[in-house]
Design a protein around this motif. Structure first.
Motif, PDB file in Angstrom:
ATOM      1  N   ARG A 113      37.724   7.733  10.034  1.00  0.00           N
ATOM      2  CA  ARG A 113      39.166   7.936  10.232  1.00  0.00           C
ATOM      3  C   ARG A 113      39.676   9.074   9.364  1.00  0.00           C
ATOM      4  O   ARG A 113      40.499   9.895   9.798  1.00  0.00           O
ATOM      5  CB  ARG A 113      39.937   6.658   9.897  1.00  0.00           C
ATOM      6  N   TRP A 158      41.342  12.652  10.516  1.00  0.00           N
ATOM      7  CA  TRP A 158      42.598  13.176   9.951  1.00  0.00           C
ATOM      8  C   TRP A 158      42.413  14.636   9.546  1.00  0.00           C
ATOM      9  O   TRP A 158      43.280  15.475   9.810  1.00  0.00           O
ATOM     10  CB  TRP A 158      43.002  12.336   8.745  1.00  0.00           C
ATOM     11  N   THR A 214      44.424  17.754  11.200  1.00  0.00           N
ATOM     12  CA  THR A 214      45.150  18.626  10.278  1.00  0.00           C
ATOM     13  C   THR A 214      44.704  20.080  10.439  1.00  0.00           C
ATOM     14  O   THR A 214      45.535  20.999  10.486  1.00  0.00           O
ATOM     15  CB  THR A 214      44.912  18.168   8.826  1.00  0.00           C
ATOM     16  N   ASP A 241      47.223  14.741  17.754  1.00  0.00           N
ATOM     17  CA  ASP A 241      47.027  15.245  16.386  1.00  0.00           C
ATOM     18  C   ASP A 241      48.218  14.923  15.489  1.00  0.00           C
ATOM     19  O   ASP A 241      48.042  14.562  14.316  1.00  0.00           O
ATOM     20  CB  ASP A 241      46.776  16.750  16.415  1.00  0.00           C
ATOM     21  N   THR A 259      47.946  11.358  14.527  1.00  0.00           N
ATOM     22  CA  THR A 259      46.866  11.165  13.549  1.00  0.00           C
ATOM     23  C   THR A 259      47.299  11.607  12.160  1.00  0.00           C
ATOM     24  O   THR A 259      47.107  10.905  11.167  1.00  0.00           O
ATOM     25  CB  THR A 259      45.613  11.946  13.983  1.00  0.00           C
ATOM     26  N   VAL A 260      47.901  12.790  12.075  1.00  0.00           N
ATOM     27  CA  VAL A 260      48.292  13.337  10.778  1.00  0.00           C
ATOM     28  C   VAL A 260      49.407  12.509  10.145  1.00  0.00           C
ATOM     29  O   VAL A 260      49.483  12.384   8.916  1.00  0.00           O
ATOM     30  CB  VAL A 260      48.713  14.817  10.945  1.00  0.00           C
ATOM     31  N   ASP A 288      49.605   9.418  10.135  1.00  0.00           N
ATOM     32  CA  ASP A 288      49.002   8.233   9.530  1.00  0.00           C
ATOM     33  C   ASP A 288      48.384   8.625   8.189  1.00  0.00           C
ATOM     34  O   ASP A 288      47.171   8.828   8.072  1.00  0.00           O
ATOM     35  CB  ASP A 288      47.945   7.645  10.469  1.00  0.00           C
ATOM     36  N   SER A 296      45.164   7.157   6.539  1.00  0.00           N
ATOM     37  CA  SER A 296      43.815   7.610   6.899  1.00  0.00           C
ATOM     38  C   SER A 296      43.269   8.575   5.863  1.00  0.00           C
ATOM     39  O   SER A 296      42.076   8.547   5.543  1.00  0.00           O
ATOM     40  CB  SER A 296      43.834   8.284   8.280  1.00  0.00           C
ATOM     41  N   SER A 297      44.140   9.432   5.353  1.00  0.00           N
ATOM     42  CA  SER A 297      43.712  10.353   4.300  1.00  0.00           C
ATOM     43  C   SER A 297      43.555   9.626   2.973  1.00  0.00           C
ATOM     44  O   SER A 297      42.570   9.814   2.243  1.00  0.00           O
ATOM     45  CB  SER A 297      44.736  11.484   4.158  1.00  0.00           C
TER      46      SER A 297
END
Length: 399
Positions: free
Chosen positions: A228, A232, A236, A368, A371-372, A374, A377-378
């Motif tokens: 995950r 990310w 990004t 995207d 995803t970013v 979230d 996740s990072s």
């Protein structure tokens, strides 16, 4: 219901070899980004100066965030190979299996290949060739936009000592081609890391039927979090690429409009309606005005241009500033969010999202951005290798 220990060492040995190769691919991607994302001071002039600090900060932050992932993958590959030896020994003291391990080095250990390891094949190749550095073809752009009027600039420069074109472009233009190159680098490195994450998800799924118990469950959770986090990074990278390309497009657009205005102003300043219509006749007209008069006229032209395009430059600055804001978010997503509400973060990043969507709206962009957004996740992406545990831990059933 508990999950009883079950393990096929040959599967762990093969999975470990595969993850080691994923680590090699991740290293190539991280080294690509590390080597080609810094801002060159010679390129970042004019409006691009707004982005120089954020671009350099992002490059450093990206390296700090991504580099540990390489060691995590390499260490995890060796750990899985070590687990294969451990389980094969049928001895919880690990006295036999440790004979196949060498400690030391950046990842802590290197492990011999397990005999009869199941082949997991080769990971999907990644493209990590560095995009070539390029420079804006200003001469070509001037010729395309101004035609033969652009040649008048050289004559005026020889007369008064400075170029109207250079003076008009100085507050705007840097080498915006460098923005595209840096953006492409982030896009390629991110895509490569996303491919590594897909490979890790694949190996987790293939290994799952052959390994049960507490250690197996822990590996599944670890691989999920790391995959995950790598996705990310991929999302990004793609959005940073689009953002820097957007900034480059806006600056190029501003430059072209200034050149058109300069062309129109010079056309009024010099009589281009000579019967011959040749450039030679045009050039002969300028010295007759006198150096002082020419300086006065050209200075007024450039002042008038910036009065005319002031509203346009404001719009361009806003677009560049929206990219700057996104780069600051990516630099430290957890710190950026802090205790802000999701709506407050959305509001600050909304101009960037709108500009990107206006430039190229796509389903991939939508995915995207989700995803970013979230940030967990990072934050939850592991930066240490997976460990099956010590002593009796690897032989424990899952609760």
């Amino acid at each position: 219901m508990s999950e009883k220990l079950k393990v096929e060492p040959a599967q762990l040995g093969g999975a470990g070899e595969y993850v080691l190769r994923l680590g090699d691919n991740a290293r190539s991607a991280v080294e690509l980004a590390s080597a080609h994302t810094k801002a060159d001071s010679g390129d970042f002039k004019g409006l691009m100066a707004l982005l120089r600090g954020p671009v350099d900060s992002l490059a450093s932050a990206t390296q700090r965030r991504q580099r540990p992932v390489v060691d995590a993958l390499v260490g995890t590959g060796n750990e899985l190979k070590q687990n294969a030896w451990d389980y094969q020994s049928q001895d919880r003291s690990n006295a036999v299996s440790l004979g196949h391990t060498t400690f030391g080095g950046p990842t802590g250990m290197a492990v011999e290949s397990f005999p009869g390891s199941e082949s997991y094949g080769a990971p999907t190749p990644v493209d990590v060739a560095a995009p070539p550095h390029s420079d804006v073809d200003f001469r070509g752009l001037i010729d395309e936009t101004m035609g033969f009027v652009g040649e008048v600039d050289g004559k005026i420069q020889s007369l008064i000592g400075w170029s109207p074109v250079q003076s008009a472009l100085e507050p705007i233009a840097g080498n915006w081609a460098a923005l595209r190159t840096i953006g492409q680098t982030y896009g390629k490195a991110g895509t490569a890391l996303g491919t590594v994450g897909d490979g890790l998800s694949d190996v987790r799924g293939r290994l799952d039927p052959h390994w049960d118990g507490r250690a197996a469950v822990a590996f599944g959770d670890y691989a999920t979090d790391l995959a995950r986090g790598l996705e990310w990074e991929a999302a990004t990278g793609r959005l940073v690429q689009q953002g820097l390309e957007l900034a480059a497009d806006k600056i190029e657009e501003a430059v072209k409009r200034v050149l058109v205005l300069l062309k129109d102003s010079l056309a009024k300043f010099v009589d281009f309606h000579d019967v011959s219509g040749t450039i030679h006749t045009v050039l002969k007209l300028i010295p007759g005005l006198g150096t002082k008069k020419t300086i006065e006229q050209v200075t007024l032209i450039i002042q008038d241009i910036y009065k005319t395009v002031d509203f346009m430059l404001t719009d361009v600055k806003r677009a560049v500033e929206s990219v700057e804001e996104f780069l600051r978010f990516v630099e430290d997503p957890v710190g950026y969010v802090g205790d802000k509400s999701s709506s407050a973060v959305d509001e600050k990043l909304a101009p960037f999202k709108k500009n990107i969507d206006d430039a190229r709206q796509s389903a991939q962009n939508t995915r995207d951005f989700l995803t970013v957004a979230d940030v967990d996740s990072s934050r939850d992406m592991p930066h240490q290798r997976y460990e099956a545990g010590f002593g009796n831990d690897p032989w424990e059933d899952a609760p």
